[in-house]
Write a protein that holds these residues in place. Sequence first.
Motif, PDB file in Angstrom:
ATOM      1  N   ALA A 261       7.000 -25.409 -14.991  1.00 45.09           N
ATOM      2  CA  ALA A 261       7.352 -24.017 -14.661  1.00 45.09           C
ATOM      3  C   ALA A 261       6.072 -23.197 -14.716  1.00 45.09           C
ATOM      4  CB  ALA A 261       8.394 -23.472 -15.635  1.00 45.09           C
ATOM      5  N   PRO A 262       5.164 -23.423 -13.753  1.00 46.18           N
ATOM      6  CA  PRO A 262       3.862 -22.744 -13.790  1.00 46.18           C
ATOM      7  C   PRO A 262       4.016 -21.224 -13.820  1.00 46.18           C
ATOM      8  CG  PRO A 262       3.877 -24.488 -12.122  1.00 46.18           C
ATOM      9  CD  PRO A 262       5.292 -24.314 -12.591  1.00 46.18           C
ATOM     10  N   GLY A 263       3.189 -20.601 -14.641  1.00 45.46           N
ATOM     11  CA  GLY A 263       3.186 -19.142 -14.699  1.00 45.46           C
ATOM     12  C   GLY A 263       4.147 -18.552 -15.702  1.00 45.46           C
ATOM     13  N   GLU A 305      16.711 -25.096 -12.643  1.00 50.66           N
ATOM     14  CA  GLU A 305      17.433 -24.088 -11.867  1.00 50.66           C
ATOM     15  C   GLU A 305      17.047 -22.681 -12.324  1.00 50.66           C
ATOM     16  OE1 GLU A 305      21.593 -24.754 -12.106  1.00 50.66           O
ATOM     17  OE2 GLU A 305      21.487 -26.850 -11.458  1.00 50.66           O
ATOM     18  N   HIS A 306      16.952 -22.506 -13.638  1.00 52.28           N
ATOM     19  CA  HIS A 306      16.599 -21.187 -14.178  1.00 52.28           C
ATOM     20  C   HIS A 306      15.248 -20.725 -13.648  1.00 52.28           C
ATOM     21  CE1 HIS A 306      15.948 -17.984 -17.173  1.00 52.28           C
ATOM     22  NE2 HIS A 306      14.732 -18.494 -17.314  1.00 52.28           N
ATOM     23  N   PHE A 307      14.249 -21.593 -13.691  1.00 53.85           N
ATOM     24  CA  PHE A 307      12.903 -21.161 -13.309  1.00 53.85           C
ATOM     25  C   PHE A 307      12.708 -21.117 -11.800  1.00 53.85           C
ATOM     26  CE2 PHE A 307      12.043 -22.146 -17.775  1.00 53.85           C
ATOM     27  CZ  PHE A 307      11.445 -20.937 -18.126  1.00 53.85           C
ATOM     28  N   ARG A 308      13.535 -21.847 -11.047  1.00 55.03           N
ATOM     29  CA  ARG A 308      13.500 -21.632  -9.599  1.00 55.03           C
ATOM     30  C   ARG A 308      13.955 -20.209  -9.278  1.00 55.03           C
ATOM     31  NH1 ARG A 308      15.053 -27.254  -9.054  1.00 55.03           N
ATOM     32  NH2 ARG A 308      17.260 -26.711  -9.209  1.00 55.03           N
ATOM     33  N   GLY A 309      15.016 -19.783  -9.942  1.00 52.18           N
ATOM     34  CA  GLY A 309      15.493 -18.418  -9.743  1.00 52.18           C
ATOM     35  C   GLY A 309      14.512 -17.386 -10.261  1.00 52.18           C
ATOM     36  N   ARG A 310      13.897 -17.666 -11.418  1.00 47.25           N
ATOM     37  CA  ARG A 310      12.937 -16.714 -11.975  1.00 47.25           C
ATOM     38  C   ARG A 310      11.695 -16.601 -11.104  1.00 47.25           C
ATOM     39  NH1 ARG A 310      12.289 -13.349 -13.720  1.00 47.25           N
ATOM     40  NH2 ARG A 310      10.889 -13.461 -15.510  1.00 47.25           N
ATOM     41  N   ALA A 311      11.270 -17.726 -10.519  1.00 48.22           N
ATOM     42  CA  ALA A 311      10.110 -17.681  -9.624  1.00 48.22           C
ATOM     43  C   ALA A 311      10.409 -16.806  -8.410  1.00 48.22           C
ATOM     44  CB  ALA A 311       9.725 -19.091  -9.193  1.00 48.22           C
ATOM     45  N   ASP A 312      11.631 -16.926  -7.879  1.00 48.87           N
ATOM     46  CA  ASP A 312      12.023 -16.065  -6.746  1.00 48.87           C
ATOM     47  C   ASP A 312      12.030 -14.599  -7.167  1.00 48.87           C
ATOM     48  OD1 ASP A 312      12.290 -18.258  -5.119  1.00 48.87           O
ATOM     49  OD2 ASP A 312      14.456 -18.425  -5.384  1.00 48.87           O
ATOM     50  N   ASP A 313      12.580 -14.320  -8.361  1.00 49.57           N
ATOM     51  CA  ASP A 313      12.610 -12.933  -8.855  1.00 49.57           C
ATOM     52  C   ASP A 313      11.199 -12.378  -9.011  1.00 49.57           C
ATOM     53  OD1 ASP A 313      15.345 -13.126  -8.982  1.00 49.57           O
ATOM     54  OD2 ASP A 313      15.415 -13.513 -11.139  1.00 49.57           O
ATOM     55  N   ARG A 314      10.335 -13.162  -9.627  1.00 49.00           N
ATOM     56  CA  ARG A 314       8.965 -12.698  -9.861  1.00 49.00           C
ATOM     57  C   ARG A 314       8.242 -12.444  -8.551  1.00 49.00           C
ATOM     58  NH1 ARG A 314       5.184 -15.879 -13.955  1.00 49.00           N
ATOM     59  NH2 ARG A 314       6.305 -14.516 -15.391  1.00 49.00           N
ATOM     60  N   ALA A 348       2.014 -15.319  -5.595  1.00 49.59           N
ATOM     61  CA  ALA A 348       2.759 -15.305  -6.859  1.00 49.59           C
ATOM     62  C   ALA A 348       2.242 -16.386  -7.808  1.00 49.59           C
ATOM     63  CB  ALA A 348       4.246 -15.489  -6.593  1.00 49.59           C
ATOM     64  N   ALA A 349       1.844 -17.527  -7.244  1.00 45.95           N
ATOM     65  CA  ALA A 349       1.362 -18.632  -8.076  1.00 45.95           C
ATOM     66  C   ALA A 349       0.056 -18.288  -8.788  1.00 45.95           C
ATOM     67  CB  ALA A 349       1.173 -19.888  -7.227  1.00 45.95           C
ATOM     68  N   PHE A 387     -10.792 -19.149  -8.875  1.00 40.77           N
ATOM     69  CA  PHE A 387     -10.035 -18.646 -10.021  1.00 40.77           C
ATOM     70  C   PHE A 387     -10.049 -19.581 -11.227  1.00 40.77           C
ATOM     71  CE2 PHE A 387      -7.330 -16.334  -6.679  1.00 40.77           C
ATOM     72  CZ  PHE A 387      -8.075 -15.174  -6.826  1.00 40.77           C
ATOM     73  N   ASN A 388     -10.687 -20.750 -11.096  1.00 42.24           N
ATOM     74  CA  ASN A 388     -10.691 -21.724 -12.196  1.00 42.24           C
ATOM     75  C   ASN A 388      -9.263 -22.025 -12.652  1.00 42.24           C
ATOM     76  OD1 ASN A 388     -11.802 -23.492 -14.090  1.00 42.24           O
ATOM     77  ND2 ASN A 388     -12.040 -21.890 -15.631  1.00 42.24           N
ATOM     78  N   LEU A 389      -8.443 -22.462 -11.725  1.00 46.57           N
ATOM     79  CA  LEU A 389      -7.016 -22.644 -11.984  1.00 46.57           C
ATOM     80  C   LEU A 389      -6.758 -23.807 -12.932  1.00 46.57           C
ATOM     81  CD1 LEU A 389      -5.573 -22.175  -8.380  1.00 46.57           C
ATOM     82  CD2 LEU A 389      -5.710 -20.486 -10.205  1.00 46.57           C
ATOM     83  N   SER A 390      -5.664 -23.680 -13.683  1.00 43.00           N
ATOM     84  CA  SER A 390      -5.227 -24.764 -14.556  1.00 43.00           C
ATOM     85  C   SER A 390      -4.616 -25.886 -13.721  1.00 43.00           C
ATOM     86  CB  SER A 390      -4.188 -24.245 -15.547  1.00 43.00           C
ATOM     87  OG  SER A 390      -2.999 -23.874 -14.856  1.00 43.00           O
ATOM     88  N   ALA A 391      -4.399 -27.027 -14.366  1.00 42.94           N
ATOM     89  CA  ALA A 391      -3.795 -28.159 -13.663  1.00 42.94           C
ATOM     90  C   ALA A 391      -2.395 -27.807 -13.171  1.00 42.94           C
ATOM     91  CB  ALA A 391      -3.745 -29.378 -14.592  1.00 42.94           C
ATOM     92  N   ASP A 392      -1.631 -27.027 -13.972  1.00 44.81           N
ATOM     93  CA  ASP A 392      -0.288 -26.622 -13.553  1.00 44.81           C
ATOM     94  C   ASP A 392      -0.341 -25.743 -12.308  1.00 44.81           C
ATOM     95  OD1 ASP A 392       1.211 -27.995 -15.332  1.00 44.81           O
ATOM     96  OD2 ASP A 392       1.612 -26.327 -16.684  1.00 44.81           O
TER      97      ASP A 392
END
Length: 593
Positions: A261-263, A305-314, A348-349, A387-392
Amino acid sequence: MRRVHLEAAEDHVQRLARESDPLGAIKELIWNALDADATRVDVVLHRSPLGAVERVTVRDDGTGIAPEALAAAFDRIGGSWKKWTSGTLLRQRTLHGSKGQGRLRAYALGDHIRWTTVADGTGGRSRTEVSAHAGARNDFLIADSEPTQAATGTLVEAWGKQSPRLDRLPLRANHRRLTTELAPYLTAYPGITVVYDGVPVDPGTSVARTAVYPLTFTTVAGTAEEARLKVIEWSTAVERELHLCDGNGMPVASIDIGIRAPGFEFTAYVLWPAMGDHMGDVYLGGGHDSDVTALVAAARERLREHFRGRADDRRRELVQRWRSEGSYPYADDAGPRLERETFDLVAAAVHRHIPRRANQRRATLALLRDALRSRPDRLTDLLGTVFNLSADDRGQLERILGDADRSWLIRASTTVAERLEAIAELRRLTAGGADLERLSAVLSEQTWVFGERHGLLAGDRALDAVLDRHAGPDLLLARARREHERHQHLVVTGTEGAADGKDLDRLVAYAEAVAGDAHYRGLRVDWDVWLVAGRLPTTDPHRPAGCLVDRDDGSSHLRVWARTWSDVLLECTDRVRFFERSVTDGAAAHERR
């Protein structure tokens, strides 16, 4: 003073102490305090002048241990009084421990251990000390009790141990781990205060969002069981864990969260009344079929399912905020839909890395849009470096952009949008008389206007020199390309108004002179020479529309064209619209997958 001997093998006691986990020892001591009805627990890390942790104390204001109960509390493993009651003695709060092993965990904090407890017993209130040493782990010395008027409670002190693990206890990450584990309990009983190294453990200050879901899973026996999943999202970084809890939310074990659940910073709690009776299943691990593994699998799927919905909300919240402040690089849903949707996913990512200042954020989002349009397949590497992104974060971008069809559709959609914009600009420039200077500037970047085969042509000094030697109509564009042993040349001339027959004759003479120049003698060259005007006389109906000359002598192939601006742009529009329909159909098919 009396000595109490613990009837257990010393190596077994050492294993139960789990000396490699000092934070776990502190947790056990806190839970022991809370099980004794404490309303305040203070954990103090005492440091040496050089900053090393040399002593740990845990003080609570609970009921303490009565003198007559001390021997039973220290002479055996198991058999805790907590097994025979459903709640704490005074406040009837939910109990955490019941195995009678918590006191042994203190050996992870020091070689010397001392308990000082004040409690009400049969002889009134008294103060008693119990001490132990790692050299004789099974022996506990219980001092004589003394009458006291002090408040009840227990002080546990541990010292005399040199370990890098102890020096890591002050890290903020350990405070966050305590917060995530104690959160359900402190939320259920808000009157309790726990202070760790001078900082209160207060979930309310860092909880961003809480959600609770019912869970249904099938046991190994085939029956349906009910449980609950609690998800707490935090405003600060935490260690992601899935806590397995009893029905009251008391953790009995923690395992890996098992989802991406990146982010999001979060902790999850599975609440099941029978959890304590299935601890053997937990220790066997996920490869063992059991009621617990079935429950964990159901919890992980609900978390996804929860974080798919939260990602859409964010994503929607971010886009709306960027729109409101004028930072969003698409106006009024302009641009291809797939491109915008992909931009929203990507932005968003990486939103945590986007500058906070409005002008910098606006510029960054515009650059991100341009990079997505030009090379979506390379965007993960680009953003990872910038951005020196993390692996996630990298993994999330790869899942978004790793689809070859998506990348092609974005590039194709961008090409369509750019070409339609270029055609609109050319229409403005040629309406009511051509602006030749501006036309030349626009056409220099849009050679595809005169045919798709010209899209890769570039400037060529040798061609420019040849054209300079031959006088002709106003030159708008000269581009060249070499492929294998053959040269491809495009020469475009223009006039502001109408052209007559004499203009066409001069065009043909100019084209033949250029194609016959000594510089190209013996070379294989394809020539396309154009005259574009507002109006033209009728040309030979037996040739392709607007073609004045089409001659191929084996080495040089010369084509001379005369077309109106309206005809050229109409044909361009038809080609682009045809391509656009193909892209739109491809995008629709991609969304259905």
